[in-house]
Design a protein around this motif. Structure first.
Motif, PDB file in Angstrom:
ATOM      1  N   CYS A 165      -3.673  -0.173   0.422  1.00 37.77           N
ATOM      2  CA  CYS A 165      -3.629  -1.650   0.537  1.00 37.77           C
ATOM      3  C   CYS A 165      -2.311  -2.307  -0.099  1.00 37.77           C
ATOM      4  CB  CYS A 165      -4.709  -2.171  -0.503  1.00 37.77           C
ATOM      5  SG  CYS A 165      -6.627  -1.673   0.073  1.00 37.77           S
ATOM      6  N   ILE A 166      -1.641  -1.581  -0.760  1.00 37.90           N
ATOM      7  CA  ILE A 166      -0.338  -2.298  -1.385  1.00 37.90           C
ATOM      8  C   ILE A 166       0.867  -1.359  -0.865  1.00 37.90           C
ATOM      9  CG2 ILE A 166       0.968  -3.031  -3.520  1.00 37.90           C
ATOM     10  CD1 ILE A 166      -2.135  -4.129  -3.013  1.00 37.90           C
ATOM     11  N   PRO A 167       1.696  -1.686   0.244  1.00 34.69           N
ATOM     12  CA  PRO A 167       2.745  -0.970   0.536  1.00 34.69           C
ATOM     13  C   PRO A 167       3.647  -0.415  -0.269  1.00 34.69           C
ATOM     14  CG  PRO A 167       2.146  -2.716   2.039  1.00 34.69           C
ATOM     15  CD  PRO A 167       1.499  -2.942   0.737  1.00 34.69           C
ATOM     16  N   ALA A 168       4.015  -1.273  -1.260  1.00 31.01           N
ATOM     17  CA  ALA A 168       5.130  -0.681  -2.394  1.00 31.01           C
ATOM     18  C   ALA A 168       4.697   0.618  -3.020  1.00 31.01           C
ATOM     19  CB  ALA A 168       5.357  -1.995  -3.239  1.00 31.01           C
ATOM     20  N   ALA A 169       3.325   0.726  -3.358  1.00 30.26           N
ATOM     21  CA  ALA A 169       2.663   1.803  -4.002  1.00 30.26           C
ATOM     22  C   ALA A 169       3.245   3.122  -3.678  1.00 30.26           C
ATOM     23  CB  ALA A 169       1.501   1.695  -4.357  1.00 30.26           C
ATOM     24  N   LYS A 170       3.422   3.204  -2.266  1.00 31.89           N
ATOM     25  CA  LYS A 170       3.605   4.609  -1.749  1.00 31.89           C
ATOM     26  C   LYS A 170       4.887   5.317  -2.390  1.00 31.89           C
ATOM     27  CE  LYS A 170       1.287   3.322   2.526  1.00 31.89           C
ATOM     28  NZ  LYS A 170       1.526   3.206   4.021  1.00 31.89           N
ATOM     29  N   ALA A 171       5.866   4.335  -2.970  1.00 35.90           N
ATOM     30  CA  ALA A 171       6.897   5.051  -3.591  1.00 35.90           C
ATOM     31  C   ALA A 171       7.094   5.389  -4.941  1.00 35.90           C
ATOM     32  CB  ALA A 171       8.168   4.121  -2.791  1.00 35.90           C
ATOM     33  N   LEU A 172       6.209   4.822  -5.493  1.00 31.10           N
ATOM     34  CA  LEU A 172       6.006   4.823  -6.923  1.00 31.10           C
ATOM     35  C   LEU A 172       6.444   6.293  -7.513  1.00 31.10           C
ATOM     36  CD1 LEU A 172       5.473   3.106  -9.503  1.00 31.10           C
ATOM     37  CD2 LEU A 172       3.105   3.851  -9.761  1.00 31.10           C
ATOM     38  N   PRO A 173       7.459   6.182  -8.273  1.00 33.85           N
ATOM     39  CA  PRO A 173       7.585   7.962  -8.970  1.00 33.85           C
ATOM     40  C   PRO A 173       6.932   8.063 -10.217  1.00 33.85           C
ATOM     41  CG  PRO A 173       9.437   5.966  -9.489  1.00 33.85           C
ATOM     42  CD  PRO A 173       8.541   5.405  -8.603  1.00 33.85           C
ATOM     43  N   HIS A 174       6.890   9.166 -10.612  1.00 36.24           N
ATOM     44  CA  HIS A 174       6.003   9.708 -11.685  1.00 36.24           C
ATOM     45  C   HIS A 174       6.507  10.693 -12.403  1.00 36.24           C
ATOM     46  CE1 HIS A 174       3.316   8.461  -8.309  1.00 36.24           C
ATOM     47  NE2 HIS A 174       2.739   7.652  -9.325  1.00 36.24           N
ATOM     48  N   VAL A 175       6.265  10.787 -13.675  1.00 39.18           N
ATOM     49  CA  VAL A 175       6.422  12.003 -14.829  1.00 39.18           C
ATOM     50  C   VAL A 175       5.088  12.719 -14.606  1.00 39.18           C
ATOM     51  CG1 VAL A 175       6.552  12.520 -17.053  1.00 39.18           C
ATOM     52  CG2 VAL A 175       8.201  10.686 -16.247  1.00 39.18           C
ATOM     53  N   ALA A 176       5.380  14.096 -14.379  1.00 41.67           N
ATOM     54  CA  ALA A 176       4.449  14.896 -14.640  1.00 41.67           C
ATOM     55  C   ALA A 176       3.966  15.288 -16.127  1.00 41.67           C
ATOM     56  CB  ALA A 176       4.652  16.321 -13.824  1.00 41.67           C
ATOM     57  N   PRO A 263       6.121  -0.358 -13.856  1.00 40.07           N
ATOM     58  CA  PRO A 263       5.195  -1.308 -12.918  1.00 40.07           C
ATOM     59  C   PRO A 263       5.569  -1.577 -11.507  1.00 40.07           C
ATOM     60  CG  PRO A 263       5.589  -2.257 -15.095  1.00 40.07           C
ATOM     61  CD  PRO A 263       6.708  -1.060 -14.845  1.00 40.07           C
ATOM     62  N   LEU A 264       4.653  -1.333 -10.399  1.00 40.49           N
ATOM     63  CA  LEU A 264       4.631  -1.703  -9.374  1.00 40.49           C
ATOM     64  C   LEU A 264       5.403  -2.983  -8.835  1.00 40.49           C
ATOM     65  CD1 LEU A 264       1.651  -0.291  -7.355  1.00 40.49           C
ATOM     66  CD2 LEU A 264       3.951   0.602  -7.123  1.00 40.49           C
ATOM     67  N   PRO A 265       5.953  -3.490  -7.826  1.00 41.62           N
ATOM     68  CA  PRO A 265       6.615  -4.729  -7.910  1.00 41.62           C
ATOM     69  C   PRO A 265       5.377  -5.757  -7.395  1.00 41.62           C
ATOM     70  CG  PRO A 265       7.451  -3.380  -5.871  1.00 41.62           C
ATOM     71  CD  PRO A 265       6.579  -2.359  -7.086  1.00 41.62           C
ATOM     72  N   LYS A 266       4.341  -5.232  -6.772  1.00 37.34           N
ATOM     73  CA  LYS A 266       3.342  -6.109  -6.262  1.00 37.34           C
ATOM     74  C   LYS A 266       2.008  -5.389  -6.653  1.00 37.34           C
ATOM     75  CE  LYS A 266       1.686  -8.593  -2.177  1.00 37.34           C
ATOM     76  NZ  LYS A 266       1.703  -9.897  -2.832  1.00 37.34           N
ATOM     77  N   TRP A 267       1.106  -6.049  -7.209  1.00 36.81           N
ATOM     78  CA  TRP A 267      -0.254  -5.630  -7.682  1.00 36.81           C
ATOM     79  C   TRP A 267      -1.419  -5.822  -6.712  1.00 36.81           C
ATOM     80  CZ3 TRP A 267      -0.511  -5.931 -13.799  1.00 36.81           C
ATOM     81  CH2 TRP A 267       0.633  -5.112 -14.104  1.00 36.81           C
ATOM     82  N   ASP A 268      -1.193  -7.023  -5.740  1.00 36.29           N
ATOM     83  CA  ASP A 268      -2.418  -7.532  -4.887  1.00 36.29           C
ATOM     84  C   ASP A 268      -1.945  -7.347  -3.340  1.00 36.29           C
ATOM     85  OD1 ASP A 268      -1.595 -10.488  -4.024  1.00 36.29           O
ATOM     86  OD2 ASP A 268      -0.698  -9.957  -5.653  1.00 36.29           O
ATOM     87  N   ASN A 269      -2.855  -7.548  -2.487  1.00 36.95           N
ATOM     88  CA  ASN A 269      -2.700  -7.442  -1.175  1.00 36.95           C
ATOM     89  C   ASN A 269      -2.551  -8.831  -0.467  1.00 36.95           C
ATOM     90  OD1 ASN A 269      -5.438  -8.216  -1.369  1.00 36.95           O
ATOM     91  ND2 ASN A 269      -6.005  -6.928   0.304  1.00 36.95           N
ATOM     92  N   GLY A 270      -2.620  -9.669  -1.395  1.00 30.64           N
ATOM     93  CA  GLY A 270      -2.546 -11.226  -0.959  1.00 30.64           C
ATOM     94  C   GLY A 270      -4.082 -11.749  -0.546  1.00 30.64           C
ATOM     95  N   ARG A 271      -4.994 -10.972  -0.624  1.00 33.70           N
ATOM     96  CA  ARG A 271      -6.213 -11.184   0.065  1.00 33.70           C
ATOM     97  C   ARG A 271      -7.344 -11.274  -0.808  1.00 33.70           C
ATOM     98  NH1 ARG A 271      -8.071  -9.069   6.001  1.00 33.70           N
ATOM     99  NH2 ARG A 271     -10.019 -10.116   6.357  1.00 33.70           N
ATOM    100  N   ASP A 272      -7.705  -9.678  -1.254  1.00 37.21           N
ATOM    101  CA  ASP A 272      -8.998  -9.682  -2.181  1.00 37.21           C
ATOM    102  C   ASP A 272      -8.985  -8.565  -2.887  1.00 37.21           C
ATOM    103  OD1 ASP A 272      -9.117  -8.001  -0.074  1.00 37.21           O
ATOM    104  OD2 ASP A 272     -11.044  -8.553   0.393  1.00 37.21           O
ATOM    105  N   VAL A 273      -7.725  -7.647  -3.073  1.00 39.06           N
ATOM    106  CA  VAL A 273      -7.465  -6.508  -3.783  1.00 39.06           C
ATOM    107  C   VAL A 273      -6.425  -6.521  -4.650  1.00 39.06           C
ATOM    108  CG1 VAL A 273      -6.893  -4.014  -3.865  1.00 39.06           C
ATOM    109  CG2 VAL A 273      -8.314  -5.147  -1.929  1.00 39.06           C
ATOM    110  N   VAL A 274      -6.585  -6.287  -6.182  1.00 41.77           N
ATOM    111  CA  VAL A 274      -5.687  -6.139  -7.017  1.00 41.77           C
ATOM    112  C   VAL A 274      -5.897  -4.861  -7.917  1.00 41.77           C
ATOM    113  CG1 VAL A 274      -7.152  -7.346  -8.736  1.00 41.77           C
ATOM    114  CG2 VAL A 274      -4.717  -7.588  -8.903  1.00 41.77           C
TER     115      VAL A 274
END
Length: 402
Positions: A165-176, A263-274
């Motif tokens: 639902c949130i395009p920017a989430a696909k590139a979120l880097p992580h620490v294992a 934190p992601l740059p966007k947390w909602d889909n502009g519709r009904d998901v956060v």
């Protein structure tokens, strides 16, 4: 539940963020479904500051240990003890603690559903359809559906809700992160202190983060984190246990999970998901602290969804991130700079630990951690810390020089 029934909110994920969001919305009279897969224990140090217990009504009975100091260990094995004068940090065991949070949500009126989220689609009217199965990756298990006016994605650092639902989430880097839960040895045991957290800033144990020994009463969490994919977390934990003698203790379970870096740059889909919690990336850089920020993110997501359901304006969902960053964005920014600079190599780690011996640093660090705010009331202390930091950054003083 009938597939034709329309609920106000489906919260996907039953960790601290999701359970808190479900509790808050149920207490406001909203029809809430808390969809959680169950059976998973989040790898976590388990630290909860007093601010979290106060804000989220967490009883002392949920704590398995009271930590009264931290020990910072440098690459040279020199260390700094940082006592918490007049206070403590609470420690929880995530298995019973998370279940207590979910049960609190159910008591408030949320309906608990066990299942694995598959995907979000929409009906002919654009209403969100949350599809889930009772067992994971089993195409023979029947696909079940919930219709909802709003959705909160609190399903972890690799959130399926976020990816869909949130395009920017696909590139979120992580620490294992990886830790081993071991049985606490009979006391006294070598240098182990059941009221002290030990944090190791040593490149051999973690090239870009840290390793830890966190007491949990009857058990101990021994773990390590890194962003490097070629680094063996299990080997590092084994090495730390051998170094401290904790290799003699019984291993009860081993757990691993990703920790988002920012934190992601966007947390909602502009519709009904956060999003909320790790799904939104709210884990503090440098420290890896996540429980307080997950609880806070869950509450802010609930506030945003309540406003959305009341007004019908999807713009209300943007308030979750805006309010979080207004309250904690500056702290995250500072901690991010600290991690990128001080954790880069052992020379800098040595200087970082030596700076922690400074009384001003200790006082302001604990004040900021315990109360979740930048301390502005002591400008002289800030000036002294700035001057000492600059001396270290410019190489004007040797490590451990006061």
């Amino acid at each position: 539940m009938s597939e034709q029934e329309l609920v106000d909110v489906v919260v996907i994920g039953g960790g601290p963020a999701g359970a808190t969001a479900a509790t808050d919305l149920a207490q406001r009279g909203r029809s809430v479904v808390l969809l959680d897969r169950g059976g998973r224990i989040k790898p976590c140090g388990g630290a909860i500051p007093p601010k979290a217990m106060e804000e989220f009504a967490i009883p002392d009975e949920q704590l398995v240990a009271h930590i009264r100091s931290a020990r910072m260990v440098a690459p040279s094995n020199r260390y700094v003890d940082m006592p918490i004068n007049g206070g403590y940090v609470g420690m929880v065991d995530r298995a019973p603690f998370d279940e207590w949070l979910r049960e609190r949500a159910a008591t408030a009126g949320a309906q608990r559903v066990m299942g694995y989220f598959e995907q979000l689609t929409r009906d002919a009217n654009g209403v969100a359809l949350i599809h889930y199965r009772a067992t994971p990756n089993d195409r023979h298990a029947p696909l079940q559906t919930i219709r909802a006016r709003a959705v909160i994605g609190a399903d972890g650092a690799k959130s399926s809700v976020a990816k869909q639902c949130i395009p920017a989430a696909k590139a979120l880097p992580h620490v294992a992160a990886y830790h081993e839960i071991i049985r606490t040895p009979a006391l006294p045991f070598r240098d182990f202190d059941p009221e002290r957290c030990d944090v190791y800033y040593q490149g051999e144990l973690s090239p870009d983060f840290y390793a830890w020994i966190f007491p949990h009463g009857d058990t101990i969490s021994v773990g390590v984190g890194t962003e490097r994919k070629d680094f063996s977390l299990r080997t590092a934990v084994k090495q730390l246990r051998m170094k401290t003698g904790l290799d003699q203790c019984e291993t009860l379970r081993c757990e691993g999970a990703p920790i988002p870096l920012y934190p992601l740059p966007k947390w909602d889909n502009g519709r009904d998901v956060v999003l909320a919690g790790d799904a939104a990336g709210v884990v503090a850089p440098a420290s890896g602290e996540g429980i307080y920020y997950a609880l806070t993110g869950g509450r802010l997501a609930a506030d945003a969804v309540e406003e959305f359901l009341t007004t019908g304006k999807s713009k209300a969902l943007t308030q979750a991130r805006k309010r979080f960053m207004r309250a904690h964005g500056r702290v995250f920014w500072i901690l991010g700079i600290m991690q990128r600079f001080w954790y880069k190599n052992d020379t800098r780690r040595e200087r970082f630990v030596s700076i922690c011996a400074d009384p001003d640093v200790q006082e302001l660090t604990w004040e900021a951690y315990m109360h979740k705010r930048l301390v502005r009331a002591k400008p002289a202390a800030h000036v002294r810390i700035f001057l000492k930091d600059m001396a270290h950054l410019l190489g004007m003083v040797s490590p451990w020089k006061k």
